[in-house]
Design a protein around this motif. Structure first.
Motif, PDB file in Angstrom:
ATOM      1  N   PRO A  37       5.142  45.878 -17.145  1.00  0.00           N
ATOM      2  CA  PRO A  37       3.781  45.639 -16.666  1.00  0.00           C
ATOM      3  C   PRO A  37       3.633  46.014 -15.187  1.00  0.00           C
ATOM      4  O   PRO A  37       4.639  46.249 -14.506  1.00  0.00           O
ATOM      5  CB  PRO A  37       3.621  44.123 -16.848  1.00  0.00           C
ATOM      6  CG  PRO A  37       5.007  43.591 -16.711  1.00  0.00           C
ATOM      7  CD  PRO A  37       5.915  44.633 -17.275  1.00  0.00           C
ATOM      8  N   ASN A  38       2.430  46.024 -14.722  1.00  0.00           N
ATOM      9  CA  ASN A  38       2.218  46.274 -13.288  1.00  0.00           C
ATOM     10  C   ASN A  38       2.670  45.075 -12.475  1.00  0.00           C
ATOM     11  O   ASN A  38       3.131  45.228 -11.351  1.00  0.00           O
ATOM     12  CB  ASN A  38       0.732  46.550 -13.008  1.00  0.00           C
ATOM     13  CG  ASN A  38       0.337  47.900 -13.542  1.00  0.00           C
ATOM     14  OD1 ASN A  38       1.173  48.805 -13.600  1.00  0.00           O
ATOM     15  ND2 ASN A  38      -0.907  48.047 -13.954  1.00  0.00           N
ATOM     16  N   GLY A  53       0.375  55.743 -17.154  1.00  0.00           N
ATOM     17  CA  GLY A  53      -0.954  55.153 -16.965  1.00  0.00           C
ATOM     18  C   GLY A  53      -1.996  55.793 -17.866  1.00  0.00           C
ATOM     19  O   GLY A  53      -1.796  56.879 -18.416  1.00  0.00           O
ATOM     20  N   ASN A  75       3.161  52.047 -19.731  1.00  0.00           N
ATOM     21  CA  ASN A  75       2.670  51.713 -18.384  1.00  0.00           C
ATOM     22  C   ASN A  75       3.285  52.555 -17.278  1.00  0.00           C
ATOM     23  O   ASN A  75       3.076  52.285 -16.104  1.00  0.00           O
ATOM     24  CB  ASN A  75       2.907  50.237 -18.034  1.00  0.00           C
ATOM     25  CG  ASN A  75       1.972  49.320 -18.782  1.00  0.00           C
ATOM     26  OD1 ASN A  75       0.834  49.712 -19.067  1.00  0.00           O
ATOM     27  ND2 ASN A  75       2.416  48.134 -19.107  1.00  0.00           N
ATOM     28  N   GLU A  88      -0.808  44.366 -18.689  1.00  0.00           N
ATOM     29  CA  GLU A  88      -0.633  44.846 -17.310  1.00  0.00           C
ATOM     30  C   GLU A  88      -0.027  43.760 -16.442  1.00  0.00           C
ATOM     31  O   GLU A  88       0.606  44.030 -15.440  1.00  0.00           O
ATOM     32  CB  GLU A  88      -1.987  45.248 -16.723  1.00  0.00           C
ATOM     33  CG  GLU A  88      -2.747  46.192 -17.613  1.00  0.00           C
ATOM     34  CD  GLU A  88      -3.077  47.478 -16.928  1.00  0.00           C
ATOM     35  OE1 GLU A  88      -3.017  47.514 -15.702  1.00  0.00           O
ATOM     36  OE2 GLU A  88      -3.386  48.452 -17.639  1.00  0.00           O
TER      37      GLU A  88
END
Ligand code: FAD
Length: 315
Positions: A252-253, A156, A153, A196
């Motif tokens: 994660p985002n 991307g 992550n 995510e």
């Protein structure tokens, strides 16, 4: 020469991390004018999925002996087919045990947890995550080739469609070291390391019977669920959800921490998350120091309200 990239699959299905690794390899190829060759072992997914992220060639290794994962056997397979002097791996659990073995076999440098496209290719130098995500360093390769693993992550997944071609390679690698005793798989659930969005909870939830609201929020957000170490130690949640220094490291985002104090060992596994939201009824909880957004209050009141609001927003 091509940039080679290991496209990891699970039961034949490509992982998101494979697409990210291919995207990363493509960004290197764009710098040095080479092409990208993705290698996968016994995939069932279509190679089209890898062309979409920039792999001009897909080498599909067919080998019954590689049906069960073995770091050594997979490294041997990669050693047989990957000819380039830059080889990219995702930083997944399996791939990060194959990459060092391949580096030894090829006598290449190994740089793990790369965060960005390399700053230079000759010598190969790249920013990497260090000290359990608390710092970054600029790592330089000093061998004739380099194996680089891409922090999940961090770079991307970037679409870069090309017209690709596929080649099937029949190998017969000896895989005598592996004996499968049991195979734990969380069916139908999101892979925590790939997710995510992660909704995570700790001892503040008081007991396993209260996890329904965490799962509901996760379902609304399309998130995976995680937990602190004591929660899995007591058996409130499965060990596969434990994040931190002694559990899974995730990035994660969005990481939502509910009723977790934010001990340093917990932070070690989650502080690479892009945005951290902390919900805790103690305004002095250490986690707030690492939070992008903090909510001081009772999780039992906040989580159902938050879930209802998000559901309403989503219509
Ligand atoms: C060698 C070593 C390795 C470790 N590895 C890990 C690891 O990998 N991962 C990990 O998580 N821990 C790890 N730990 C344990 C770590 O030090 C902490 O003890 C642990 O993270 C605390 O878990 P917790 O935050 O769930 O529980 P607690 O510390 O008990 O915190 C519970 C929190 O919930 C809050 N709370 C209570 N009620 C509510 C409510 N109604 N609403 C909102 N908030 C509420 C409290 O204010 C508190 O902040 C490790 C420890 C050691 C020594």
């Amino acid at each position: 020469m091509a940039i080679f990239v290991y496209a990891e699959n699970i039961n034949g299905i490509y992982k998101k991390a494979a697409f990210e690794a291919v995207s990363y390899a493509k960004s290197i190829a764009e710098k040095n004018g080479e092409s990208v060759t993705a290698v996968s072992i016994n995939p069932t997914d279509s190679s089209e999925l890898l062309y979409k992220y920039g792999a001009e060639k897909v080498l599909n290794i067919k080998d019954e002996g590689l049906k069960n994962f073995s770091a050594k056997a997979y490294a041997q397979a990669m050693n047989e087919v990957a000819e380039g002097n830059i080889i990219v791996f995702p930083h997944t659990t399996d791939a990060s045990s194959v990459a060092p073995m391949l580096a030894v076999m090829k006598d290449f440098s190994l740089i793990t947890n790369a965060l960005e496209t390399p700053e230079s290719l000759s010598p190969f130098q790249v920013k990497r995550r260090a000290f359990s995500g608390k710092g970054v360093m600029h790592a330089k390769a000093d061998a004739s080739g380099v194996i680089v693993t891409v922090s999940q992550n961090a770079f991307g997944v970037k679409e870069n469609p090309v017209a690709g071609s596929e080649e099937v390679k029949d190998l017969a690698v000896t895989n005598e070291d592996t004996k499968v005793l049991s195979h734990e798989q969380s069916s139908g659930k999101l892979d925590l390391k790939e997710a995510e969005v992660v909704v995570s909870a700790g001892r503040g939830m008081k007991g396993p019977e209260n996890w329904g609201m965490i799962e509901d929020l996760a379902a609304t957000l399309g998130a995976a669920t995680a937990c602190s170490k004591p929660v899995s130690d007591i058996g409130w949640r499965p060990h596969s959800e434990h994040v931190g220094q002694t559990g899974k490291a995730i990035s994660p985002n969005l990481y939502i921490a509910v009723g977790i104090s934010g001990a340093i060992q917990h932070l070690a596994g989650v502080n690479s998350s892009k945005t951290i939201v902390v919900i805790n009824n103690d305004a002095e909880a250490p986690f707030f120091k690492s939070a992008d957004y903090g909510v001081v209050g009772d999780a039992f009141q906040i989580i159902p309200e938050l879930n209802a609001k998000i559901k309403a927003l989503k219509g």
